[in-house]
Design a protein around this motif. Structure first.
Motif, short mmCIF file in Angstrom:
data_model
loop_
_atom_site.label_atom_id
_atom_site.label_comp_id
_atom_site.label_asym_id
_atom_site.label_seq_id
_atom_site.Cartn_x
_atom_site.Cartn_y
_atom_site.Cartn_z
N ILE A 43 0.86 -1.18 0.00
CA ILE A 43 0.00 0.00 0.00
C ILE A 43 0.90 1.23 0.00
O ILE A 43 1.80 1.35 0.83
CB ILE A 43 -0.91 0.00 1.23
N GLU A 44 0.60 2.11 -0.95
CA GLU A 44 1.41 3.33 -1.03
C GLU A 44 1.06 4.24 0.14
O GLU A 44 -0.09 4.37 0.53
CB GLU A 44 1.14 4.06 -2.34
N ALA A 45 2.08 4.87 0.67
CA ALA A 45 1.87 5.81 1.77
C ALA A 45 1.21 7.08 1.23
O ALA A 45 1.63 7.62 0.21
CB ALA A 45 3.19 6.15 2.44
N VAL A 46 0.19 7.51 1.88
CA VAL A 46 -0.52 8.72 1.47
C VAL A 46 0.15 9.91 2.12
O VAL A 46 0.30 9.97 3.34
CB VAL A 46 -2.00 8.64 1.88
N GLN A 47 0.56 10.84 1.27
CA GLN A 47 1.20 12.05 1.77
C GLN A 47 0.13 13.09 2.06
O GLN A 47 -0.82 13.25 1.29
CB GLN A 47 2.19 12.59 0.73
N PRO A 48 0.25 13.81 3.15
CA PRO A 48 -0.73 14.88 3.41
C PRO A 48 -0.58 15.99 2.37
O PRO A 48 0.51 16.20 1.84
CB PRO A 48 -0.36 15.37 4.81
N PRO A 49 -1.67 16.66 2.05
CA PRO A 49 -1.58 17.72 1.05
C PRO A 49 -0.70 18.85 1.55
O PRO A 49 -0.67 19.18 2.73
CB PRO A 49 -3.03 18.18 0.88
#
Length: 118
Positions: free
Chosen positions: A11-17
């Protein structure tokens, strides 16, 4: 027997906007403050004019009284409907005149068309 996919998928890590908005500098903030001050000042001037001129006149004060509210609302509705019809019919006429390619009239209609954009 049913086969299940038991393979673990990464699962790709979600970067905060990221916040790409530039900070408001002092000059823009001053313009906003002046606009707000001017808006409230303008509303105050309109109220003072309304108070002295309109409410100072006894005949206008009588027409704005609660007993005449039905007549005032009726007139507001009639004027509102008439203005909406005028704007819509006027816009149709101006757009048609602009599409007909009549030399001077079409140019004038194209120049007038933005006035009907609300």
């Amino acid at each position: 027997m049913r086969a299940y996919n038991t393979a673990v998928q990464p699962i790709e890590a979600v970067q905060p906007p990221t916040n790409n908005a530039k900070p408001v500098n002092g000059n823009e903030q001053q313009v906003r403050d002046n606009f707000t001050l001017g808006l409230w000042g303008g509303l105050l001037v309109i109220y003072i004019i309304w108070d002295f001129i309109v409410l100072g006149n006894k005949s206008l004060e009588k027409s704005l009284s609660a007993t005449n509210i039905r007549t005032n609302l009726y007139n507001l509705v009639v004027i509102g409907i008439a203005s909406m019809l005028f704007l819509n019919i006027g816009k149709v006429i101006v757009v048609k005149l602009a599409a007909w390619n009549i030399p001077v009239i079409s140019w004038l209609a194209e120049e007038i068309t933005p006035l009907f954009e609300l």
